[in-house]
Every structure is written in C-alpha cells, then in structure tokens.
Design a protein around this motif. Sequence first.
Motif, short mmCIF file in Angstrom:
data_model
loop_
_atom_site.label_atom_id
_atom_site.label_comp_id
_atom_site.label_asym_id
_atom_site.label_seq_id
_atom_site.Cartn_x
_atom_site.Cartn_y
_atom_site.Cartn_z
N THR A 165 -8.60 -5.12 -5.17
CA THR A 165 -9.34 -5.75 -6.26
C THR A 165 -10.44 -6.68 -5.75
O THR A 165 -10.46 -7.07 -4.58
N LYS A 166 -11.32 -7.06 -6.67
CA LYS A 166 -12.37 -8.02 -6.32
C LYS A 166 -11.76 -9.35 -5.90
O LYS A 166 -12.22 -9.99 -4.94
N ALA A 167 -10.72 -9.78 -6.61
CA ALA A 167 -10.06 -11.03 -6.25
C ALA A 167 -9.51 -10.98 -4.83
O ALA A 167 -9.59 -11.96 -4.07
N GLU A 168 -8.97 -9.83 -4.46
CA GLU A 168 -8.44 -9.68 -3.10
C GLU A 168 -9.54 -9.66 -2.06
O GLU A 168 -9.38 -10.19 -0.95
N GLU A 169 -10.71 -9.09 -2.41
CA GLU A 169 -11.86 -9.14 -1.50
C GLU A 169 -12.29 -10.59 -1.27
O GLU A 169 -12.62 -10.98 -0.15
N VAL A 170 -12.30 -11.37 -2.33
CA VAL A 170 -12.68 -12.78 -2.21
C VAL A 170 -11.70 -13.50 -1.30
O VAL A 170 -12.09 -14.25 -0.39
N LEU A 171 -10.42 -13.28 -1.53
CA LEU A 171 -9.39 -13.94 -0.71
C LEU A 171 -9.45 -13.49 0.74
O LEU A 171 -9.13 -14.25 1.65
N ALA A 172 -9.86 -12.24 0.95
CA ALA A 172 -9.98 -11.71 2.31
C ALA A 172 -11.24 -12.19 3.02
O ALA A 172 -11.42 -11.98 4.22
N ALA A 198 -2.96 -10.73 -6.99
CA ALA A 198 -3.45 -10.43 -5.65
C ALA A 198 -2.32 -10.36 -4.63
O ALA A 198 -1.44 -11.24 -4.60
N TYR A 199 -2.34 -9.30 -3.86
CA TYR A 199 -1.43 -9.09 -2.73
C TYR A 199 0.03 -8.89 -3.14
O TYR A 199 0.93 -9.03 -2.32
N LYS A 200 0.27 -8.55 -4.39
CA LYS A 200 1.60 -8.16 -4.83
C LYS A 200 1.72 -6.64 -4.75
O LYS A 200 0.77 -5.91 -5.01
N THR A 201 2.90 -6.16 -4.39
CA THR A 201 3.14 -4.71 -4.32
C THR A 201 2.94 -4.09 -5.70
O THR A 201 3.50 -4.57 -6.69
N TYR A 202 2.12 -3.05 -5.76
CA TYR A 202 1.88 -2.38 -7.04
C TYR A 202 1.36 -0.97 -6.78
O TYR A 202 0.42 -0.77 -6.00
N PHE A 216 0.25 -3.92 0.90
CA PHE A 216 1.69 -4.06 0.69
C PHE A 216 2.24 -3.03 -0.28
O PHE A 216 3.38 -3.13 -0.72
N SER A 217 1.44 -2.03 -0.60
CA SER A 217 1.82 -1.04 -1.60
C SER A 217 1.99 0.38 -1.05
O SER A 217 2.22 1.31 -1.81
N ALA A 218 1.87 0.54 0.27
CA ALA A 218 1.97 1.88 0.85
C ALA A 218 3.34 2.50 0.61
O ALA A 218 3.45 3.69 0.27
N LYS A 219 4.39 1.73 0.78
CA LYS A 219 5.73 2.26 0.55
C LYS A 219 5.92 2.63 -0.92
O LYS A 219 6.57 3.63 -1.24
N ALA A 220 5.38 1.82 -1.81
CA ALA A 220 5.52 2.11 -3.24
C ALA A 220 4.83 3.41 -3.61
O ALA A 220 5.35 4.18 -4.44
N VAL A 221 3.69 3.70 -2.99
CA VAL A 221 3.01 4.97 -3.22
C VAL A 221 3.88 6.12 -2.72
O VAL A 221 4.08 7.13 -3.42
N ALA A 222 4.41 5.99 -1.52
CA ALA A 222 5.26 7.03 -0.95
C ALA A 222 6.49 7.27 -1.82
O ALA A 222 6.88 8.43 -2.05
N GLN A 223 7.08 6.21 -2.32
CA GLN A 223 8.28 6.34 -3.15
C GLN A 223 7.98 7.07 -4.45
O GLN A 223 8.75 7.93 -4.88
N LEU A 224 6.87 6.74 -5.10
CA LEU A 224 6.49 7.43 -6.33
C LEU A 224 6.22 8.90 -6.06
O LEU A 224 6.60 9.78 -6.84
N LEU A 225 5.55 9.19 -4.94
CA LEU A 225 5.23 10.57 -4.59
C LEU A 225 6.51 11.36 -4.32
O LEU A 225 6.67 12.48 -4.83
#
Length: 233
Positions: A165-172, A198-202, A216-225
């Motif tokens: 997200t844009k908010a995460e870009e700002v924080l980064a 920002a930075y929550k698994t989703y 922090f969402s790579a595992k969540a993507v794999a699990q859904l897939l």
Amino acid sequence: MQSKSLKKMLIVLTNTTRYGQTTDPTGLWLSEATEFALLVQQAGYQVDYVSPQGGFVPLDPRSMKYTDEEIMTVYETADFQRRALMNSLRPAQVVPADYVAIYYAGGHGVMWDFPDDEALQTIAAAIYGHGGYVTSVCHGIAGLLNIRTASGAYLIANHRVTGFTKAEEVLAGKRSVVPFFNQAEVQKRGAIFTKKRAYKTYAVQDERLITGQNPFSAKAVAQLLLQALAENV
C-alpha cells in the motif's frame, strides 16, 4: 480446464538491482520467495523460477534483516541458490501448460521490470486460461497490472486484489523513489484494491486470483492457493 495431475508452480522473480537511476540497491525480497516455495513444496508441488531476463536474481539487502530458520533453510539450499538466484529461467524456456499456478514474488525491484514484460504476461494469461491460478504478494501485484484475458480486458478488472500500500511505501521510506503506487494502478484497471493495517498479514482470493498485501503475507497466499487446489481435486 486445468489437469488435476499438474503438480508444478512457477515463481516469478525480479532482475532489477537498483531503485531506478539511484545507487540504492534492491531486488527480490527473500522471504516472499522462500516462504511460498517451502509451503507448496511441502504440499507436494514442484517449483520453477523465472525472471524477465533469466539468470541472476539480486536480493534486496534489507530483506536479509527479516529472516528466520525456515527462510534461511530454503535460502541455503543448493537448489534455491542455483535455480532461483543464479540460473532462473527465461520466459522463452517456460511451457505454461506445465503449471497449475504462477506466483509473482515481490521486492521493490519488480516495479521496474514486471509491469511491461509481455512474455510473462502471455505465460500468466495462458496459465489462467487453462484453469490455473494467478497469484502475487506485496509488490508482485505489479506483474498482474497489464495481464489481459482472451477478450482483451485486464485480468484484474472487477476483482478484489491487494498489494503493498501507499502507507507501507511511506513507512518504508520509498514514497519518493517508486515509479508508481500499486493501489492507484490497480484502480485504474478497474480492480478493487483491498487492504488491512500496514504490515499486517493479509491475503485475498477472488476466483482464481490470489494476492497478498506485504512481505508478511506470502504464507497466507500459499495457504489460500493450496486450499483452492485441494477443493478442486
């Protein structure tokens, strides 16, 4: 429709070594490749790695600060070092019919070499066209922006997706150097951008599109897939 015997997935990685014209290094965010690969391999799937140019895949040095035993175990294998980081496939070497899913890993580098790569878009469209899944995490959503269906429409149009997200870009601290914001580009193509704090698994699934918000969402993507594939057996 996809063959239920397909047991391979394709992971897309960046070749970009720096932020635009700066000397600030970037590349693949390590955990976004390793965490996804680990889960799908444990489920019995083989993985191949492809990049826009093939060959060498740089690592974002900042991503090495966010590792754990699982990430390092995959990173240290000869297989990952050889096939992902040193000798990734060129798009011309990929046979889309071999894969049940394509997964775009992130890292800021992808914002420069994913969006306009027509060869990768063709591969993803073909995988989706035979009933496979198109997935991404974090900045990897940039690889989905310009994929089109057989009708010529954007693949992500009218679908719920997420990404960094844009908010995460700002924080980064990267707001001023990135070439675009994922949310804005997604919305320009008629997709529905969803997000959490920002930075929550989703991760979100909409039909055969599965996307994750941040590193922090790579595992969540794999699990859904994996769940979706299991339900289709």
